[in-house]
Enzyme design. Sequence first.
Site, PDB file in Angstrom:
ATOM      1  N   ASN A 167       0.850  -1.183   0.000  1.00 59.19           N
ATOM      2  CA  ASN A 167       0.000   0.000   0.000  1.00 59.19           C
ATOM      3  C   ASN A 167       0.887   1.234   0.000  1.00 59.19           C
ATOM      4  O   ASN A 167       1.325   1.709   1.043  1.00 59.19           O
ATOM      5  CB  ASN A 167      -0.915  -0.009   1.227  1.00 59.19           C
ATOM      6  CG  ASN A 167      -1.952  -1.102   1.120  1.00 59.19           C
ATOM      7  OD1 ASN A 167      -2.935  -0.969   0.382  1.00 59.19           O
ATOM      8  ND2 ASN A 167      -1.706  -2.210   1.802  1.00 59.19           N
ATOM      9  N   GLU A 168       1.160   1.708  -1.191  1.00 58.99           N
ATOM     10  CA  GLU A 168       2.084   2.822  -1.355  1.00 58.99           C
ATOM     11  C   GLU A 168       1.401   4.141  -0.983  1.00 58.99           C
ATOM     12  O   GLU A 168       0.173   4.187  -0.844  1.00 58.99           O
ATOM     13  CB  GLU A 168       2.566   2.872  -2.821  1.00 58.99           C
ATOM     14  CG  GLU A 168       3.331   1.640  -3.281  1.00 58.99           C
ATOM     15  CD  GLU A 168       4.726   1.526  -2.639  1.00 58.99           C
ATOM     16  OE1 GLU A 168       5.027   2.236  -1.669  1.00 58.99           O
ATOM     17  OE2 GLU A 168       5.519   0.691  -3.126  1.00 58.99           O
ATOM     18  N   PRO A 169       2.190   5.224  -0.823  1.00 55.10           N
ATOM     19  CA  PRO A 169       1.608   6.532  -0.530  1.00 55.10           C
ATOM     20  C   PRO A 169       0.439   6.840  -1.466  1.00 55.10           C
ATOM     21  O   PRO A 169       0.523   6.586  -2.675  1.00 55.10           O
ATOM     22  CB  PRO A 169       2.780   7.492  -0.756  1.00 55.10           C
ATOM     23  CG  PRO A 169       3.981   6.673  -0.422  1.00 55.10           C
ATOM     24  CD  PRO A 169       3.659   5.283  -0.875  1.00 55.10           C
TER      25      PRO A 169
ATOM     26  N   THR B 149      10.368   2.096  -3.526  1.00 59.15           N
ATOM     27  CA  THR B 149      10.184   0.660  -3.308  1.00 59.15           C
ATOM     28  C   THR B 149      10.965  -0.122  -4.362  1.00 59.15           C
ATOM     29  O   THR B 149      11.608  -1.135  -4.074  1.00 59.15           O
ATOM     30  CB  THR B 149       8.678   0.306  -3.387  1.00 59.15           C
ATOM     31  OG1 THR B 149       8.012   1.054  -2.382  1.00 59.15           O
ATOM     32  CG2 THR B 149       8.425  -1.174  -3.203  1.00 59.15           C
TER      33      THR B 149
ATOM     34  N   SER C 126      -2.510   5.473  -0.838  1.00 56.41           N
ATOM     35  CA  SER C 126      -3.499   4.406  -0.611  1.00 56.41           C
ATOM     36  C   SER C 126      -4.588   4.901   0.336  1.00 56.41           C
ATOM     37  O   SER C 126      -4.327   5.646   1.276  1.00 56.41           O
ATOM     38  CB  SER C 126      -2.823   3.179   0.012  1.00 56.41           C
ATOM     39  OG  SER C 126      -1.943   2.607  -0.908  1.00 56.41           O
TER      40      SER C 126
END
Length: 645
Positions: A175-177, A194, A179
Amino acid sequence: MEAKLLKYTKSIIYEESGKFEETRFEKKHNVIFSNSSEGSLKVAKEIADLIISKKAKGEQCILGLATGSSPIKVYEELVRMHTEEGLSFSNVVTFNLDEYYPMTKDNIQSYYYFMHEHLFNHVDILTENIHIPDGTVSADKLHQYCIDYEKAIDERGGIDLQLLGIGRTGHIGFNEPGSHFNSETRSIILDYITKVDAAPSFLGIENVPKKAITMGIKTVRKAKRIILLAWGQNKSSIVKKTIEGEISSKVPATYLQHHNNTTFILDIEAASELTRINTPWLVGPCVWDEKMSSKAIIWLCKKTGKSILKLIDEDYNDNGMSSLLVEEGSSYDLNIKMFNKVQHTITGWPGGKPNSDDTSRPERANPIKKRVLVFSPHPDDDVISMGGTFDRLVSQGHEVHIAYQTSGNIAVSDYEALKFAEVSKKMKGSKDDSFISGIIDQIKNKKDNTIDSIEVRKLKGVIRQMESLAATRYLGVPDENIHFLNLPFYETGNIKKNPLGEEDIKIMCDIIEEIKPHQIYAAGDLADPHGTHRVSLNALFEALKILKPKPFMDDCWLWLYRGAWQEWDIHEIEMAVPMSPDQVLKKRKAIFFHQSQKDGVMFQGNDIREFWMRAEDRNNKTAIKYKELGLADYAAMEAFVRWHY
Ligand code: F6R
C-alpha cells in the site's frame, strides 16, 4: 534481555509504571530491542503461543504474513520451534500480504518462492491452507481475483495476527503513498523508492516489476492483532514519521495509529530517530553520561546556529539541558570541555604522530612505524571511505596492507564483463582458445534473473581485482601487501548470501595473524542488519574474539570507518583526518580506477550520484560541520570511531 531492554526502552517503563511523559510524542505502542534477533524471537513466541492456544480450543489460527528481510528471523525461529519443540502448524491458515505482478511461482524473486523457502517447506502446514496472491492471474481476471482473496479472509473469520514490515515509503503490504484508508485487496503500481529498494535482488531497477497485488489498508486494519517489524538505520526516519507523525495517506503506515492492538517491534537503530531516543532531554530527565552530553551539545549548536564556544546558559536552559548545566556549573566550562574534546579528534597523523606527546591524540605515537591492516568489504570501500587516510598512512611510512573481504563480483555488469572478455579475445588473436569464446557466448545469451556461471563470476571478480590493484599501486602500496580474501559466504552468485561459516572466520584469523597489525581499519556499518558490510564486520568481530588472547593483539587497535552510504554523527567521531584540496583530488583519482563501478552501478540505492561524488560530498560535509562548531576550516575530513573489542 530485560535489563538490556530497560536501558533503551522507555516503552517498557511506560507499560510498567505509566510514565506517559516519556512517550508523549508517540502515537503508537512500540517496544525497542537491542537487536533484531531478540525482537524476532519475542514475536515468534507470540505467534507460537497463539497457534497453541487456538489449537487447545480446537480452532484454526489465521495468520497474515509478510515477506522481505524483516520477518526472516521470525520465520527461522518458528521453523526451529517446529523441528525442536514440536510446534505444529496443522491448524494454521495463512494469507500473504502481497505478490509482485506479473510474477511466476518458480521465479526466485517471487513471494511464493520466498514463503516456501523460509517457512512453508519446513513446517507441517497444509498446502490448502496457504494463500499467497497469485502473480500469474490474467489481467482481465485480476479484479475478481482480488475480491475473492478478500472474501476468503472474511470467510475464515478474519486475520487473528497480521505480521507487517514497513517500506521506506511508509507502505505496509504494497500500500504505497496515496493508498486509501478503506482500500481492500487490489493491484497497485509500485513507488519509485520501493523499486530502488528491491533493485538489488532483481539485479537492477529495470528488472523490478512495476506492479503488485496487495491486501488493502482496510484488510490489514481488520486484523485482530498487528505486529509491525522494523530493523536498521534506514527505517529510522519512516518509523519516526509513522509513530510520531500525523495520520496521512502520504505515509500509509500511520493509518495503524487507529488500530488499538498494534505493536511496533523495533531495534535500537530503527528507533534511533524517535524523540525519546534521539533527543531524550526534550522529553524528560536525562542521564548525562559523556556520550549523551556530547550528542546534546552538538545538537544544540545546530539548533541555535551557534558554534560551541558561543553557547550561553540560556541556550542550555531553553532546550531541555538545564540539568546538564547544573551538573557542570556553567556553560563556559561545558563549552570549553566540549570544544577540546572535538578538537582532539582532529589529526593529520592517523598512524600516530612520531616523537610527540600523545595524551590527547586519537592514536599512540609508538611504535613509530605501524603495521596497518585495512579491511574493505568490497574491492573499493577502502578508497571510497578512507582514501585520504590511506594515502597519509602510506606516505607517513607505515606498512599498509589492504584485505578485500569479498570478490564483489556480482556488482560487475554483463556489459562490463563482455568488454573485458572481448579485449582478451582480441589480444589472443588466432591463438584464441574456446574458454574466452565460451564466456562471451554465455554473457551474450544470458537470460534475465539467472545466476552467472563460475567462469563468468571469476571474470567479474578478476576485473575488480585488477581495478583494486591499479588504485592501490597509485597510492603506493606494493602488490604483495594486497590480499584478496574472497570470503566464501559471498560466493552465491546471487544477492542473497550464505550465512557466515567457519571457513570465512578462519580466513580472517589467518590474515590478521600473518600481519599482526597495530591498527585495523574496517567498515563499521553496524546498522545494516543483512548486507555484505555487516556480515564482513561480523566476520572480523568473530575473528577478533578468537585472536584476543594472543599477545600481539594487546597492541592492536580497531578503527571503524563508515561505508559509502552514511557517516558517523559528529558526537561519535574519535578520529577526524583532514584532507587538503590536493588530497581530495588524489582520493578522487583512486576511486576512478574502479571503473566497473562508475556510471550507474548496479547497487547504488536511491542516490544516483557516482561513488566519488558521494564520498567528496560526505567528507566535505564533515569538514563543514567541524567548522560550524567553531573548529578549523578544512576542505574535507574522513571520520573514524575506535572500537574496543
Ligand atoms: C512484503 C511487504 C512489504 C515489506 C516492506 C519492508 O510482503 O508487504 O511491505 O514488508 O517493503 O521490506 P523489508 O522487510 O525487506 O525491509
